[in-house]
Write a protein that holds these residues in place. Structure first.
Motif, PDB file in Angstrom:
ATOM      1  N   ASP A 158      44.974 -32.210 124.793  1.00  0.00           N
ATOM      2  CA  ASP A 158      44.968 -31.117 125.773  1.00  0.00           C
ATOM      3  C   ASP A 158      45.239 -29.766 125.101  1.00  0.00           C
ATOM      4  O   ASP A 158      46.116 -29.002 125.514  1.00  0.00           O
ATOM      5  N   ILE A 159      44.452 -29.481 124.074  1.00  0.00           N
ATOM      6  CA  ILE A 159      44.594 -28.246 123.309  1.00  0.00           C
ATOM      7  C   ILE A 159      43.690 -27.179 123.908  1.00  0.00           C
ATOM      8  O   ILE A 159      42.469 -27.345 123.977  1.00  0.00           O
ATOM      9  N   HIS A 160      44.283 -26.054 124.333  1.00  0.00           N
ATOM     10  CA  HIS A 160      43.532 -25.014 125.025  1.00  0.00           C
ATOM     11  C   HIS A 160      43.215 -23.807 124.153  1.00  0.00           C
ATOM     12  O   HIS A 160      42.563 -22.877 124.623  1.00  0.00           O
ATOM     13  N   THR A 161      43.672 -23.797 122.920  1.00  0.00           N
ATOM     14  CA  THR A 161      43.298 -22.713 122.007  1.00  0.00           C
ATOM     15  C   THR A 161      41.778 -22.741 121.831  1.00  0.00           C
ATOM     16  O   THR A 161      41.210 -23.794 121.540  1.00  0.00           O
ATOM     17  N   PRO A 162      41.098 -21.619 122.019  1.00  0.00           N
ATOM     18  CA  PRO A 162      39.631 -21.643 121.924  1.00  0.00           C
ATOM     19  C   PRO A 162      39.150 -21.796 120.483  1.00  0.00           C
ATOM     20  O   PRO A 162      39.812 -21.355 119.537  1.00  0.00           O
ATOM     21  N   LEU A 163      37.992 -22.431 120.357  1.00  0.00           N
ATOM     22  CA  LEU A 163      37.317 -22.478 119.062  1.00  0.00           C
ATOM     23  C   LEU A 163      36.710 -21.104 118.778  1.00  0.00           C
ATOM     24  O   LEU A 163      36.316 -20.405 119.687  1.00  0.00           O
ATOM     25  N   PRO A 164      36.643 -20.685 117.515  1.00  0.00           N
ATOM     26  CA  PRO A 164      36.973 -21.443 116.306  1.00  0.00           C
ATOM     27  C   PRO A 164      38.440 -21.393 115.883  1.00  0.00           C
ATOM     28  O   PRO A 164      38.815 -22.046 114.916  1.00  0.00           O
ATOM     29  N   PRO A 230      33.353 -16.790 124.037  1.00  0.00           N
ATOM     30  CA  PRO A 230      31.946 -16.575 124.425  1.00  0.00           C
ATOM     31  C   PRO A 230      31.128 -16.008 123.271  1.00  0.00           C
ATOM     32  O   PRO A 230      31.576 -15.124 122.542  1.00  0.00           O
ATOM     33  N   LYS A 231      29.921 -16.535 123.120  1.00  0.00           N
ATOM     34  CA  LYS A 231      29.041 -16.067 122.057  1.00  0.00           C
ATOM     35  C   LYS A 231      28.374 -14.755 122.447  1.00  0.00           C
ATOM     36  O   LYS A 231      28.074 -14.519 123.609  1.00  0.00           O
ATOM     37  N   LYS A 232      28.161 -13.920 121.451  1.00  0.00           N
ATOM     38  CA  LYS A 232      27.423 -12.683 121.680  1.00  0.00           C
ATOM     39  C   LYS A 232      25.944 -13.018 121.872  1.00  0.00           C
ATOM     40  O   LYS A 232      25.439 -13.989 121.302  1.00  0.00           O
ATOM     41  N   PRO A 233      25.241 -12.234 122.681  1.00  0.00           N
ATOM     42  CA  PRO A 233      23.795 -12.470 122.840  1.00  0.00           C
ATOM     43  C   PRO A 233      23.079 -12.390 121.491  1.00  0.00           C
ATOM     44  O   PRO A 233      23.420 -11.563 120.643  1.00  0.00           O
ATOM     45  N   LYS A 234      22.104 -13.249 121.309  1.00  0.00           N
ATOM     46  CA  LYS A 234      21.354 -13.236 120.061  1.00  0.00           C
ATOM     47  C   LYS A 234      20.443 -12.010 120.003  1.00  0.00           C
ATOM     48  O   LYS A 234      19.750 -11.706 120.977  1.00  0.00           O
ATOM     49  N   PRO A 235      20.426 -11.323 118.868  1.00  0.00           N
ATOM     50  CA  PRO A 235      19.499 -10.193 118.730  1.00  0.00           C
ATOM     51  C   PRO A 235      18.064 -10.684 118.576  1.00  0.00           C
ATOM     52  O   PRO A 235      17.820 -11.859 118.292  1.00  0.00           O
ATOM     53  N   ILE A 236      17.125  -9.773 118.764  1.00  0.00           N
ATOM     54  CA  ILE A 236      15.708 -10.091 118.589  1.00  0.00           C
ATOM     55  C   ILE A 236      15.192  -9.360 117.348  1.00  0.00           C
ATOM     56  O   ILE A 236      15.367  -8.154 117.219  1.00  0.00           O
ATOM     57  N   ARG A 237      14.600 -10.103 116.438  1.00  0.00           N
ATOM     58  CA  ARG A 237      14.005  -9.515 115.245  1.00  0.00           C
ATOM     59  C   ARG A 237      12.481  -9.618 115.341  1.00  0.00           C
ATOM     60  O   ARG A 237      11.956 -10.551 115.947  1.00  0.00           O
ATOM     61  N   HIS A 238      11.830  -8.652 114.728  1.00  0.00           N
ATOM     62  CA  HIS A 238      10.372  -8.587 114.790  1.00  0.00           C
ATOM     63  C   HIS A 238       9.775  -8.636 113.382  1.00  0.00           C
ATOM     64  O   HIS A 238      10.371  -8.144 112.418  1.00  0.00           O
ATOM     65  N   GLY A 239       8.604  -9.206 113.294  1.00  0.00           N
ATOM     66  CA  GLY A 239       7.897  -9.262 112.020  1.00  0.00           C
ATOM     67  C   GLY A 239       6.407  -9.408 112.261  1.00  0.00           C
ATOM     68  O   GLY A 239       5.939  -9.496 113.397  1.00  0.00           O
ATOM     69  N   VAL A 240       5.649  -9.415 111.171  1.00  0.00           N
ATOM     70  CA  VAL A 240       4.194  -9.558 111.232  1.00  0.00           C
ATOM     71  C   VAL A 240       3.782 -10.653 110.254  1.00  0.00           C
ATOM     72  O   VAL A 240       4.319 -10.744 109.144  1.00  0.00           O
ATOM     73  N   VAL A 241       2.843 -11.503 110.675  1.00  0.00           N
ATOM     74  CA  VAL A 241       2.244 -12.473 109.753  1.00  0.00           C
ATOM     75  C   VAL A 241       0.739 -12.270 109.755  1.00  0.00           C
ATOM     76  O   VAL A 241       0.143 -11.869 110.766  1.00  0.00           O
TER      77      VAL A 241
END
Length: 350
Positions: A158-164, A230-241
């Motif tokens: 019953d450990i309530h300390t949040p991860l990590p 809570p995790k931060k929203p993932k950023p969006i990266r752009h590229g060209v192939v």
């Protein structure tokens, strides 16, 4: 309620309910004296990092059929290993797989060391993998803590300390729980418990061998543990192939640099990946480039990727500035990393 659950109760549960997996020596075979192959244990643990058992099984069986021993893998061509790994993700693992196999062959005569300390000297082997191989392959009482074990420990105590932030405390509990008797089976039993009973959502507490000693079950807090920041929203990266097809049917491909994402993998030439918009870059060959209407979309651990796909048909005498043309019969598009394969699927769908 006891302060500590009984490891014997979990081992009895494991003896009757152990999951069958291609790299595992089950409890019945283990009791008959069948020993796990350290190579197969190590291979499975590298593959399972941040990946599911279901995703890994076919890859593991293909790898071990093609390279049944660590010496076979050490002698393999880099490109062949990277091609077999394509689609499994986290490609640095594949590069470290080769480095480690070659190190075991050259420095340990093809025999995996049997202690955590010695295993930690191998390329690509961290504390978790070292503990897992020492425990499962050599029956050493090493501490093995993955996400399943963290969840079980958080609930049992019953450990309530949040991860990590909770990791040191959870690891300390897991170490204290590890028995001297059958530590390899115990390590797998805790992971099985987390994967099949003490699941992230809707844990099946009524089936758990430790339910009478689980403090979170008694407190009614099991479903909300372990707590996580809570995790931060993932950023969006752009590229060209750039997908260039020569008139003879060959495609322009390049092997990416060893460092970075998709390192050492075959793929389409293109730009780097940055937030906001793709960085400045030059096309890999002079051509009349057309831009597809749709982007190739892929998600990595830390960001979403959006690739603009440019295509062209080029004559035989045109020379590229990077990469080389490869006839379609000489490569398998299924061996491309997933992000590159998605771009190719868009191209073929036009």
């Amino acid at each position: 309620m006891r302060d500590w659950p009984d490891s014997a109760e979990l081992l009895t549960f494991y003896d009757h309910n152990a999951r069958k997996m291609p790299w595992r020596v089950g409890p019945k075979e283990r009791a008959k004296g069948v020993l796990p192959d350290p190579y197969r244990v190590w291979m499975s643990e590298i593959m399972l990092q941040q990946t599911t058992v279901a995703a890994v099984k076919d890859y593991f069986e293909r790898f071990t059929a093609r390279w049944p021993t660590v010496s076979d893998l050490a002698a393999a061509e880099d490109a062949d290993v990277m091609a077999e790994w394509a689609g499994l993700g986290y490609y640095a693992r594949a590069r470290n797989l080769l480095k480690c196999a070659r190190y075991v062959v050259t420095e340990h005569d093809g025999v995996f060391p049997d202690t955590v300390e010695a295993l930690l000297t191998l390329p690509g082997v961290g504390p978790y993998t070292a503990g897992a191989v020492a425990s499962i392959a050599f029956d050493q009482p090493a501490t093995v803590v993955d996400g399943n074990v963290e969840r079980v420990m958080a609930r049992v105590f019953d450990i309530h300390t949040p991860l990590p932030a909770a990791k040191p405390e959870l690891t300390e509990k897991a170490a204290a729980m590890t028995p001297r008797e059958r530590p390899g089976d115990y390590a797998q039993a805790v992971m099985d418990l987390g994967a099949t009973i003490c699941t992230p959502r809707n844990p099946a507490c009524g089936l758990c061998p430790w339910r009478s000693d689980c403090k979170a079950q008694a407190a009614g807090t099991a479903a909300e543990l372990p707590k996580k920041i809570p995790k931060k929203p993932k950023p969006i990266r752009h590229g060209v192939v750039y997908i260039a097809k020569r008139v003879d049917g060959a495609y322009l491909l390049e092997t990416r640099p060893d460092s970075g994402l998709l390192g050492g993998m075959l793929g389409w030439p293109g730009s780097g990946w940055t937030e906001g918009h793709a960085p400045k870059h030059d096309a890999p060959i002079k051509a009349e480039w057309k831009t597809l209407n749709s982007e190739a979309k892929h998600t990595f651990t830390h960001f979403h990727l959006r690739l603009t796909v440019k295509t062209a048909l080029v004559p035989m005498d045109r020379k590229p500035s990077v990469g080389a043309f490869v006839l379609e019969d000489d490569y398998d598009s299924g061996n491309l990393p997933t992000a590159m394969r998605k771009a190719f699927d868009l191209y073929r769908g036009t």
